[in-house]
Design a protein around this motif. Sequence first.
Motif, PDB file in Angstrom:
ATOM      1  N   VAL A  27      59.515  31.304   0.931  1.00 51.89           N
ATOM      2  CA  VAL A  27      58.125  31.085   1.258  1.00 51.89           C
ATOM      3  C   VAL A  27      58.046  31.460   2.724  1.00 51.89           C
ATOM      4  N   LYS A  28      57.076  32.427   3.315  1.00 51.24           N
ATOM      5  CA  LYS A  28      57.015  32.786   4.474  1.00 51.24           C
ATOM      6  C   LYS A  28      56.875  31.467   5.474  1.00 51.24           C
ATOM      7  N   ASP A  29      55.563  30.847   5.089  1.00 48.96           N
ATOM      8  CA  ASP A  29      55.034  29.561   5.950  1.00 48.96           C
ATOM      9  C   ASP A  29      55.165  28.461   5.050  1.00 48.96           C
ATOM     10  N   VAL A  30      56.538  27.610   5.012  1.00 50.83           N
ATOM     11  CA  VAL A  30      56.540  26.521   3.918  1.00 50.83           C
ATOM     12  C   VAL A  30      55.333  25.459   4.166  1.00 50.83           C
ATOM     13  N   ASN A  31      54.784  25.378   5.533  1.00 52.69           N
ATOM     14  CA  ASN A  31      53.787  24.381   6.003  1.00 52.69           C
ATOM     15  C   ASN A  31      52.416  24.648   5.256  1.00 52.69           C
ATOM     16  N   LYS A  32      52.430  25.649   4.682  1.00 51.73           N
ATOM     17  CA  LYS A  32      51.074  26.170   4.167  1.00 51.73           C
ATOM     18  C   LYS A  32      51.255  25.904   2.442  1.00 51.73           C
ATOM     19  N   ASN A  44      51.409  23.889  -0.765  1.00 53.12           N
ATOM     20  CA  ASN A  44      51.040  22.593  -0.986  1.00 53.12           C
ATOM     21  C   ASN A  44      51.531  22.243  -2.517  1.00 53.12           C
ATOM     22  N   ASP A  45      52.143  23.024  -3.123  1.00 54.84           N
ATOM     23  CA  ASP A  45      52.430  22.843  -4.645  1.00 54.84           C
ATOM     24  C   ASP A  45      53.834  22.250  -4.767  1.00 54.84           C
ATOM     25  N   VAL A  46      53.879  20.933  -5.049  1.00 50.42           N
ATOM     26  CA  VAL A  46      55.231  20.248  -4.894  1.00 50.42           C
ATOM     27  C   VAL A  46      55.929  20.332  -6.195  1.00 50.42           C
ATOM     28  N   ASN A  47      55.283  20.850  -7.348  1.00 51.77           N
ATOM     29  CA  ASN A  47      56.043  21.292  -8.514  1.00 51.77           C
ATOM     30  C   ASN A  47      56.577  22.807  -8.209  1.00 51.77           C
ATOM     31  N   GLY A  48      56.012  23.561  -7.625  1.00 55.38           N
ATOM     32  CA  GLY A  48      56.387  24.954  -7.359  1.00 55.38           C
ATOM     33  C   GLY A  48      57.734  24.890  -6.148  1.00 55.38           C
ATOM     34  N   LEU A  49      57.510  23.973  -5.394  1.00 57.58           N
ATOM     35  CA  LEU A  49      58.668  23.736  -4.283  1.00 57.58           C
ATOM     36  C   LEU A  49      59.831  23.128  -5.116  1.00 57.58           C
ATOM     37  N   ASN A  50      59.798  22.287  -5.927  1.00 53.37           N
ATOM     38  CA  ASN A  50      60.800  21.732  -6.617  1.00 53.37           C
ATOM     39  C   ASN A  50      61.579  22.709  -7.582  1.00 53.37           C
ATOM     40  N   LYS A  51      60.669  23.536  -8.237  1.00 52.92           N
ATOM     41  CA  LYS A  51      61.262  24.606  -8.957  1.00 52.92           C
ATOM     42  C   LYS A  51      62.260  25.824  -8.028  1.00 52.92           C
ATOM     43  N   LYS A  52      61.716  25.829  -6.987  1.00 56.56           N
ATOM     44  CA  LYS A  52      62.153  26.841  -6.093  1.00 56.56           C
ATOM     45  C   LYS A  52      63.506  26.235  -5.602  1.00 56.56           C
ATOM     46  N   ILE A  53      63.584  24.872  -5.333  1.00 51.89           N
ATOM     47  CA  ILE A  53      64.759  24.113  -4.986  1.00 51.89           C
ATOM     48  C   ILE A  53      65.901  24.474  -5.870  1.00 51.89           C
ATOM     49  N   LYS A  54      65.469  24.108  -7.249  1.00 50.37           N
ATOM     50  CA  LYS A  54      66.213  24.090  -8.434  1.00 50.37           C
ATOM     51  C   LYS A  54      66.897  25.372  -8.598  1.00 50.37           C
ATOM     52  N   SER A  55      65.962  26.421  -8.477  1.00 44.54           N
ATOM     53  CA  SER A  55      66.657  27.624  -8.700  1.00 44.54           C
ATOM     54  C   SER A  55      67.688  28.228  -7.565  1.00 44.54           C
ATOM     55  N   LEU A  56      67.384  27.915  -6.347  1.00 49.06           N
ATOM     56  CA  LEU A  56      68.325  28.142  -5.091  1.00 49.06           C
ATOM     57  C   LEU A  56      69.405  27.449  -5.212  1.00 49.06           C
ATOM     58  N   GLN A  57      69.635  26.010  -5.760  1.00 50.59           N
ATOM     59  CA  GLN A  57      70.909  25.408  -5.815  1.00 50.59           C
ATOM     60  C   GLN A  57      71.674  26.021  -7.169  1.00 50.59           C
ATOM     61  N   GLY A  58      70.966  26.548  -8.081  1.00 50.15           N
ATOM     62  CA  GLY A  58      71.640  27.075  -9.213  1.00 50.15           C
ATOM     63  C   GLY A  58      72.410  28.401  -8.727  1.00 50.15           C
ATOM     64  N   GLN A  59      71.735  29.258  -7.802  1.00 51.47           N
ATOM     65  CA  GLN A  59      71.995  30.325  -7.369  1.00 51.47           C
ATOM     66  C   GLN A  59      73.412  30.124  -6.527  1.00 51.47           C
ATOM     67  N   LEU A  60      73.345  29.213  -5.589  1.00 49.20           N
ATOM     68  CA  LEU A  60      74.378  28.763  -4.599  1.00 49.20           C
ATOM     69  C   LEU A  60      75.680  28.412  -5.573  1.00 49.20           C
TER      70      LEU A  60
END
Length: 237
Positions: free
Chosen positions: A128-133, A135-151
């Motif tokens: 995400v270019k500007d994370v401070n903008k 506001n979708d919590v569910n979207g952010l949580n999905k990104k976190i899960k995907s990144l952790q899976g990739q790691l």
Amino acid sequence: MNHLLEIASKHKKVTAGVIVAILAVGGAGFASMASHPATQTNHNVEAHASNNHKEALAKVAQLRKVMEAEKDDQKKLNDLKQIEVKYQKYKKEPTSYRKLTNAYQGAIHSGKAYFINKTNKTIQDLTVKDVNKENDVNGLNKKIKSLQGQLKFVNDNKEAVFTEDNVKNYGKQISGLVKKYQDRVKALDEQKKNEDAKDSESKAAEQSSQVSQSSQQNQENAQNQGNSNGQSSSVGN
């Protein structure tokens, strides 16, 4: 008498010379005959080795073709590992063949490049270019899960696909994104809690006001009712 001895001596020298010449010619012929089978044997060995290399090259090319055509990533990864195992076994052989070595290395590079490129694209898509903008919590949580899976995939395949530098760089990059997203999610949760608390306070104040107004209205109604009864009683008297 002396003349006869000279003739006999010359005759012996000529005979000896002829014998030496014959032996020389015979020796050369024998040497030629002796060396020819060895040369022929060497040609046969080289031809046999060349045929073996052609077969090996064809097998490596087929393994690479199957791996690159595979759509399932786990199966593609298994194909890559299989080629790596065969290459390590080939490296232990007493002799090597440059074209075959290049074929193995090319196939392995192709498989690794696929997963490295896919990892890069996954990280790019989840950035995400500007994370401070955001506001979708569910979207952010999905990104976190995907990144952790990739790691996890990177760490699990640091020998088959990724180098130590790859693992280090990806780990730093992904962990940084995950932390930013988690911090943003936490901030959004706090913001929501504060907004919910304010809404609760506002609703409580509104309900209290309504109760107060209702109570006041009841009192006024009762007072008006009392006054009305008093006036009626006065008129009756």
